[in-house]
Design an enzyme around this catalytic site. Structure first.
Site, PDB file in Angstrom:
ATOM      1  N   HIS A 194      -1.064   9.805  -0.603  1.00 43.37           N
ATOM      2  CA  HIS A 194       0.137   9.087  -1.041  1.00 43.37           C
ATOM      3  C   HIS A 194       0.983   9.986  -1.933  1.00 43.37           C
ATOM      4  O   HIS A 194       0.472  10.645  -2.846  1.00 43.37           O
ATOM      5  CB  HIS A 194      -0.275   7.823  -1.794  1.00 43.37           C
ATOM      6  CG  HIS A 194       0.862   7.134  -2.482  1.00 43.37           C
ATOM      7  ND1 HIS A 194       2.006   6.747  -1.818  1.00 43.37           N
ATOM      8  CD2 HIS A 194       1.028   6.775  -3.774  1.00 43.37           C
ATOM      9  CE1 HIS A 194       2.828   6.171  -2.683  1.00 43.37           C
ATOM     10  NE2 HIS A 194       2.258   6.182  -3.875  1.00 43.37           N
TER      11      HIS A 194
ATOM     12  N   ASN B 258       8.732   9.075  -4.003  1.00 44.88           N
ATOM     13  CA  ASN B 258       7.708   8.078  -3.684  1.00 44.88           C
ATOM     14  C   ASN B 258       8.375   6.932  -2.918  1.00 44.88           C
ATOM     15  O   ASN B 258       9.103   6.131  -3.493  1.00 44.88           O
ATOM     16  CB  ASN B 258       7.061   7.565  -4.964  1.00 44.88           C
ATOM     17  CG  ASN B 258       5.965   6.545  -4.708  1.00 44.88           C
ATOM     18  OD1 ASN B 258       5.755   6.104  -3.586  1.00 44.88           O
ATOM     19  ND2 ASN B 258       5.263   6.154  -5.759  1.00 44.88           N
TER      20      ASN B 258
ATOM     21  N   CYS C 238       1.661   0.553  -3.215  1.00 45.65           N
ATOM     22  CA  CYS C 238       1.637   1.871  -2.568  1.00 45.65           C
ATOM     23  C   CYS C 238       0.448   2.071  -1.628  1.00 45.65           C
ATOM     24  O   CYS C 238       0.401   3.046  -0.884  1.00 45.65           O
ATOM     25  CB  CYS C 238       1.659   2.979  -3.620  1.00 45.65           C
ATOM     26  SG  CYS C 238       3.216   3.057  -4.538  1.00 45.65           S
TER      27      CYS C 238
END
Length: 331
Positions: free
Chosen positions: A256, A286, A116
């Site tokens: 994020h 996500n 990520c």
């Protein structure tokens, strides 16, 4: 000589048409909309459908969106980096295929993988190439088809992830805009808590690894959450401290999109009010490497030249960090 900095001069995005809602997930696993929303902030996520369509499909679409919106020409691009945890193929670089298909005939290309944090690390890499003076135009794309590695019978992961892609073009700037500072970190303890067990060199694919669902993402949620909250908040605070910034100096927190509570904890740590926090997790979930560029694309029309942006991310490995960037244009 005037110092050259690396600025973002254009952005683009792509998300698939298919919307996987919390309501639909109730038919897959034991969960409900209230449970998912209260714990993650996610209401829906996009899923790429279609035979033979992978991460490159979305990356190409995001790059084409960027090129269409800007004055940039594909043949002028020097380098294409695809930040991704889900490449099309294990060996052939997805970025090479993307570059060829968008017409970046003069560019070299490669993939970058830091889970990520991939796009955040990619920002550092792209900026370094530009600041060196060696290359003028670096196209950084964050793209992931997370649905390809998610077990939709696993409630711990299937509610979180979605598919998407975002792109940003980095070019030289002599006004002091663009990337100002970075602080990137990693800790190998992370692979005990967030990983895909099989498919790599330690455990190559076999009939048993497929039967036992070892090719899907495994996450120890509570541990990952604890590390993410602590580390994303810490590096974001560090960016402000060492650049003599206060919350009043920051126009946007670009965090994020893993979990709404992690984003809010990071914002609280640096004292940034909610209206300064970019948020689209409720619509996309996500998207791993795509979360940061998707935020930029969604908020582009609100960004003003000179705005101070703090980027923060946390991912498997563990990998994490923060970047301080001054926005370079009025959209």
């Amino acid at each position: 000589m005037t110092k050259i900095t690396a600025a973002i001069t254009a952005v683009g995005k792509y998300v698939p048409d298919y919307i996987l809602t919390n309501k639909e997930l109730e038919t897959y696993v034991e969960t409900n909309d209230e449970w998912i929303t209260s714990r993650t902030g996610i209401k829906e996520r996009r899923i790429l459908k279609g035979e033979g369509l992978g991460t490159s499909y979305m990356a190409i679409k995001a790059a084409e969106d960027l090129l269409q919106k800007s004055n940039a020409k594909a043949e002028d691009i020097d380098l294409v980096i695809v930040a991704t945890a889900t490449p099309d193929l294990p060996v052939a670089a997805t970025a090479s295929y993307v570059a060829t298909n968008i017409g970046a005939i003069n560019a070299f290309s490669y993939d970058l993988q830091a889970a990520c944090s991939s796009f955040l690390y990619g920002m550092s890499t792209a900026a370094s190439y530009v600041e060196s003076g060696r290359y003028k135009k670096v196209l950084l794309i964050g793209a992931d088809k997370m649905s390809s590695i998610i077990d939709y019978t696993d409630r711990a992961t299937c509610i979180i992830f979605g598919d998407g892609a975002g792109a940003a073009l980095f070019e030289p700037n002599e006004e002091g805009l663009g990337l100002q500072d970075e602080y990137l970190r990693s800790d190998g303890v992370g692979r005990d808590f967030l990983r895909i067990e099989a498919g790599g060199s330690i455990m190559p694919p076999t009939e048993d690894t497929v039967k036992n669902n070892k090719h899907f993402v495994y996450q120890e949620g509570k541990t990952v959450f604890k590390y993410a909250v602590s580390n994303m908040a810490s590096v974001s605070e560090k960016m402000l401290t060492r650049n003599n910034l206060t919350e009043k100096d920051i126009q946007w927190l670009v965090a994020h999109q893993a979990n709404k509570r992690i984003i809010e904890a990071t914002a609280n740590r640096v004292g940034v009010s909610s209206e300064k926090v970019m948020m689209n997790i409720h619509r996309y979930g996500n998207t791993t490497s795509a979360t940061l560029p998707l935020l930029l694309a969604d908020y582009e029309n609100q960004l003003k030249k000179g705005d101070n942006l703090i980027f923060a991310a946390f991912g498997g490995g563990f990998t994490w960090g923060a970047i301080y960037l001054k926005w370079a244009y009025n959209s």
